[in-house]
Structures are given as C-alpha cells and as structure tokens.
Design a protein around this motif. Structure first.
Motif, PDB file in Angstrom:
ATOM      1  N   PRO A   8       0.783  -1.235   0.000  1.00 42.66           N
ATOM      2  CA  PRO A   8       0.000   0.000   0.000  1.00 42.66           C
ATOM      3  C   PRO A   8       0.819   1.292   0.000  1.00 42.66           C
ATOM      4  N   ALA A   9       2.141   1.219  -0.188  1.00 41.09           N
ATOM      5  CA  ALA A   9       2.943   2.438  -0.155  1.00 41.09           C
ATOM      6  C   ALA A   9       2.481   3.413  -1.236  1.00 41.09           C
ATOM      7  N   ALA A  10       2.542   4.707  -0.928  1.00 42.98           N
ATOM      8  CA  ALA A  10       2.103   5.707  -1.904  1.00 42.98           C
ATOM      9  C   ALA A  10       2.908   6.986  -1.744  1.00 42.98           C
ATOM     10  N   LEU A  11       3.147   7.657  -2.849  1.00 46.58           N
ATOM     11  CA  LEU A  11       3.752   8.984  -2.868  1.00 46.58           C
ATOM     12  C   LEU A  11       2.727   9.950  -3.443  1.00 46.58           C
ATOM     13  N   THR A  12       2.632  11.149  -2.869  1.00 42.53           N
ATOM     14  CA  THR A  12       1.779  12.187  -3.442  1.00 42.53           C
ATOM     15  C   THR A  12       2.685  13.237  -4.064  1.00 42.53           C
ATOM     16  N   LEU A  13       2.405  13.575  -5.317  1.00 45.00           N
ATOM     17  CA  LEU A  13       3.272  14.433  -6.113  1.00 45.00           C
ATOM     18  C   LEU A  13       2.485  15.624  -6.636  1.00 45.00           C
ATOM     19  N   ARG A  14       3.118  16.803  -6.600  1.00 45.05           N
ATOM     20  CA  ARG A  14       2.492  18.009  -7.141  1.00 45.05           C
ATOM     21  C   ARG A  14       3.306  18.497  -8.329  1.00 45.05           C
ATOM     22  N   PHE A  15       2.634  18.657  -9.461  1.00 48.27           N
ATOM     23  CA  PHE A  15       3.237  19.206 -10.667  1.00 48.27           C
ATOM     24  C   PHE A  15       2.441  20.443 -11.044  1.00 48.27           C
ATOM     25  N   GLY A  16       2.915  21.627 -10.653  1.00 45.70           N
ATOM     26  CA  GLY A  16       2.106  22.822 -10.786  1.00 45.70           C
ATOM     27  C   GLY A  16       0.907  22.704  -9.857  1.00 45.70           C
ATOM     28  N   GLN A  17      -0.305  22.745 -10.410  1.00 40.25           N
ATOM     29  CA  GLN A  17      -1.521  22.597  -9.609  1.00 40.25           C
ATOM     30  C   GLN A  17      -2.075  21.182  -9.639  1.00 40.25           C
ATOM     31  N   ALA A  18      -1.434  20.288 -10.374  1.00 44.39           N
ATOM     32  CA  ALA A  18      -1.919  18.910 -10.490  1.00 44.39           C
ATOM     33  C   ALA A  18      -1.342  18.034  -9.380  1.00 44.39           C
ATOM     34  N   LEU A  19      -2.215  17.300  -8.706  1.00 40.90           N
ATOM     35  CA  LEU A  19      -1.802  16.358  -7.657  1.00 40.90           C
ATOM     36  C   LEU A  19      -1.989  14.934  -8.170  1.00 40.90           C
ATOM     37  N   VAL A  20      -0.933  14.136  -8.052  1.00 41.31           N
ATOM     38  CA  VAL A  20      -0.972  12.750  -8.516  1.00 41.31           C
ATOM     39  C   VAL A  20      -0.533  11.842  -7.371  1.00 41.31           C
ATOM     40  N   ALA A  93       1.433  13.365 -19.693  1.00 41.89           N
ATOM     41  CA  ALA A  93       0.085  13.420 -20.261  1.00 41.89           C
ATOM     42  C   ALA A  93      -0.940  13.867 -19.222  1.00 41.89           C
ATOM     43  N   LEU A  94      -0.822  13.364 -17.994  1.00 47.23           N
ATOM     44  CA  LEU A  94      -1.755  13.750 -16.936  1.00 47.23           C
ATOM     45  C   LEU A  94      -1.660  15.238 -16.628  1.00 47.23           C
ATOM     46  N   VAL A  95      -0.445  15.747 -16.500  1.00 53.32           N
ATOM     47  CA  VAL A  95      -0.262  17.155 -16.149  1.00 53.32           C
ATOM     48  C   VAL A  95      -0.736  18.045 -17.293  1.00 53.32           C
ATOM     49  N   TYR A  96      -0.462  17.630 -18.533  1.00 52.36           N
ATOM     50  CA  TYR A  96      -0.950  18.398 -19.685  1.00 52.36           C
ATOM     51  C   TYR A  96      -2.476  18.500 -19.658  1.00 52.36           C
ATOM     52  N   ARG A  97      -3.156  17.368 -19.449  1.00 47.22           N
ATOM     53  CA  ARG A  97      -4.621  17.394 -19.425  1.00 47.22           C
ATOM     54  C   ARG A  97      -5.145  18.260 -18.283  1.00 47.22           C
ATOM     55  N   HIS A  98      -4.454  18.260 -17.144  1.00 45.47           N
ATOM     56  CA  HIS A  98      -4.906  19.061 -16.008  1.00 45.47           C
ATOM     57  C   HIS A  98      -4.823  20.556 -16.324  1.00 45.47           C
ATOM     58  N   HIS A  99      -3.858  20.963 -17.126  1.00 43.52           N
ATOM     59  CA  HIS A  99      -3.726  22.374 -17.490  1.00 43.52           C
ATOM     60  C   HIS A  99      -4.855  22.839 -18.398  1.00 43.52           C
ATOM     61  N   GLY A 100      -5.494  21.925 -19.107  1.00 43.18           N
ATOM     62  CA  GLY A 100      -6.554  22.315 -20.031  1.00 43.18           C
ATOM     63  C   GLY A 100      -6.057  23.171 -21.171  1.00 43.18           C
ATOM     64  N   ALA A 101      -4.842  22.887 -21.653  1.00 39.01           N
ATOM     65  CA  ALA A 101      -4.256  23.678 -22.729  1.00 39.01           C
ATOM     66  C   ALA A 101      -5.042  23.495 -24.028  1.00 39.01           C
ATOM     67  N   ARG A 102      -4.953  24.478 -24.912  1.00 35.72           N
ATOM     68  CA  ARG A 102      -5.652  24.455 -26.188  1.00 35.72           C
ATOM     69  C   ARG A 102      -4.947  23.556 -27.200  1.00 35.72           C
ATOM     70  N   ALA A 148       2.816  22.988 -24.358  1.00 34.92           N
ATOM     71  CA  ALA A 148       1.394  23.161 -24.050  1.00 34.92           C
ATOM     72  C   ALA A 148       1.042  24.642 -24.165  1.00 34.92           C
ATOM     73  N   LEU A 149       0.110  24.977 -25.068  1.00 38.89           N
ATOM     74  CA  LEU A 149      -0.271  26.367 -25.317  1.00 38.89           C
ATOM     75  C   LEU A 149      -1.720  26.595 -24.912  1.00 38.89           C
ATOM     76  N   ASP A 150      -1.980  27.733 -24.227  1.00 41.06           N
ATOM     77  CA  ASP A 150      -3.337  28.023 -23.769  1.00 41.06           C
ATOM     78  C   ASP A 150      -4.128  28.776 -24.841  1.00 41.06           C
ATOM     79  N   ASP A 151      -5.315  29.272 -24.465  1.00 37.32           N
ATOM     80  CA  ASP A 151      -6.187  29.962 -25.430  1.00 37.32           C
ATOM     81  C   ASP A 151      -5.545  31.217 -26.011  1.00 37.32           C
ATOM     82  N   HIS A 152      -4.569  31.778 -25.306  1.00 43.25           N
ATOM     83  CA  HIS A 152      -3.885  32.985 -25.787  1.00 43.25           C
ATOM     84  C   HIS A 152      -2.514  32.655 -26.364  1.00 43.25           C
ATOM     85  N   TRP A 153      -2.286  31.358 -26.633  1.00 48.84           N
ATOM     86  CA  TRP A 153      -1.040  30.864 -27.225  1.00 48.84           C
ATOM     87  C   TRP A 153       0.169  31.094 -26.326  1.00 48.84           C
TER      88      TRP A 153
END
Length: 208
Positions: A8-20, A93-102, A148-153
């Motif tokens: 059951p060992a686990a690590l919690t990781l933060r990449f920007g605002q994404a928690l994994v 891939a997870l962190v990219y999806r969390h950013h919601g980039a365009r 990863a580019l947002d709505d304003h590129w």
C-alpha cells in the motif's frame, strides 16, 4: 487490474496545480523518492489522478513490472529499467490534461533572455539537450517534451524533469547525472533525468 493491498505504499506528487498519487511496492520507494523529490508533498487527502506500479508475474525468471491507473493497466512485463520512462510519459500526459491547454506540440519550451523559445522536433533531434543547456545558461523551463499552449497561445510549465539521452550526458555534465542510474526506453535508448532549477511562470508566459 486491482491494486494489491499488501503493497500500500504511496507517494503524493504536485506538478504545478496537479496532484498525482503514485502507489508502488515498498522496494520502489527509495528510488522514486530520490528521483521525484522536487515534486513530493504531504498527502492532502485527495488527488487529481492515480498511477500504480505493481509486480507482474508474466516472466518468473526475471522480476517484471506493470504500470497502470485507477481504471486500467497500461503496460505489463516491463523490466525495472523500463518503468520510469513510461511513468514519466504518463505523468506528462496527466499534467498536460490538467492544465486544459488548447494545443500540444511535441517539443521543448524554455524562457530565455526575455523571450519564449519553442523547440519542436522529432525524437532524437536534440530538443531536451538544447532545453537543458539553455536552462544551464539561466533560462527557465516549461517542458522538454510537450509544448502546451493556452487559449492565448502562451506556454504552460508542466513541472517535470528533463529526460536526457546518453549522447547528452557529457555535454550537459553535472554530478546529478554522474551518480544517477540509467533508465531505458523500450526502443533501447538510455536516459537520465535532470530537474530544472527554475520553471517558467505566468510572468514569463506573457513574454513574446
């Protein structure tokens, strides 16, 4: 594949605002704590996503490993040195999806000398090497793998280590590479990882 309750060992990781949350056997803890130390945080009781590493008995002659998330298994029968590159790819891939980039492009991005430099290219073209060298020269990293580019590129930082292939180790130098174990991609290329000392933020993203 259900998660094995006896490991059951686990690590919690933060990449920007994404928690994994990364669940893993005890004999992986020391290695991954060392590699992912800049992203480690205390357990906040929640996570945006979960990944796991578990033993795989597909080949009893040599220890093999499987990698998956809360809903499915991605890879099986992995050698130990193959696990980390695939794990880092999944985290990207997870962190990219969390950013919601365009838009996402395969490439590196770095803020250097007041400008944002986007470095697209095929695998092996030298994107990560150039990114690492610019960071060594004072630049701030967004990512060495996904632009990863947002709505304003504007580019977004994905807060993951730079993957350096064996041909870059001497050029990029550093005690962190010399003392680090090699990992291997499934295509046979050897990798080591380096965390940028600085990631780009909102102020850098607004630059041209």
């Amino acid at each position: 594949r259900p998660w094995a309750p006896e490991a059951p060992a686990a690590l919690t990781l933060r990449f920007g605002q994404a928690l994994v949350r990364l669940r893993l056997p005890a004999d992986w803890q020391e290695e991954l704590r060392a590699l992912l130390q800049p992203a480690l945080v205390g357990d906040p009781g929640r996570a945006d996503a979960e990944l796991w590493i578990a033993p795989d008995t597909a080949d009893a002659a040599e220890p093999r490993w499987a990698l998956g998330d809360a809903s499915r298994q991605f890879f099986a029968a992995l050698r130990r040195d193959e696990v980390v590159p695939l794990l880092i790819d999944r985290l990207q891939a997870l962190v990219y999806r969390h950013h919601g980039a365009r838009l996402a492009l395969h490439g590196a991005a770095v803020h250097w000398r007041g400008r944002n430099w986007l470095l697209p290219g095929a695998s092996g073209a030298g994107k990560s090497t150039l990114c690492a060298r610019l960071v060594q020269a004072g630049g701030r990293c967004y990512s060495d793998e996904i632009i990863a580019l947002d709505d304003h590129w504007r580019p977004a930082a994905l807060h993951l280590p730079i993957a350096l292939k064996s041909g870059s180790w001497t050029l990029c130098g550093g005690a962190d590479l010399e003392g680090q174990r090699e990992r291997r991609r499934r295509d046979g290329r050897r990798l080591k990882y380096r965390w940028p000392p600085r990631f780009a933020g909102a102020a850098e993203a607004a630059a041209p």
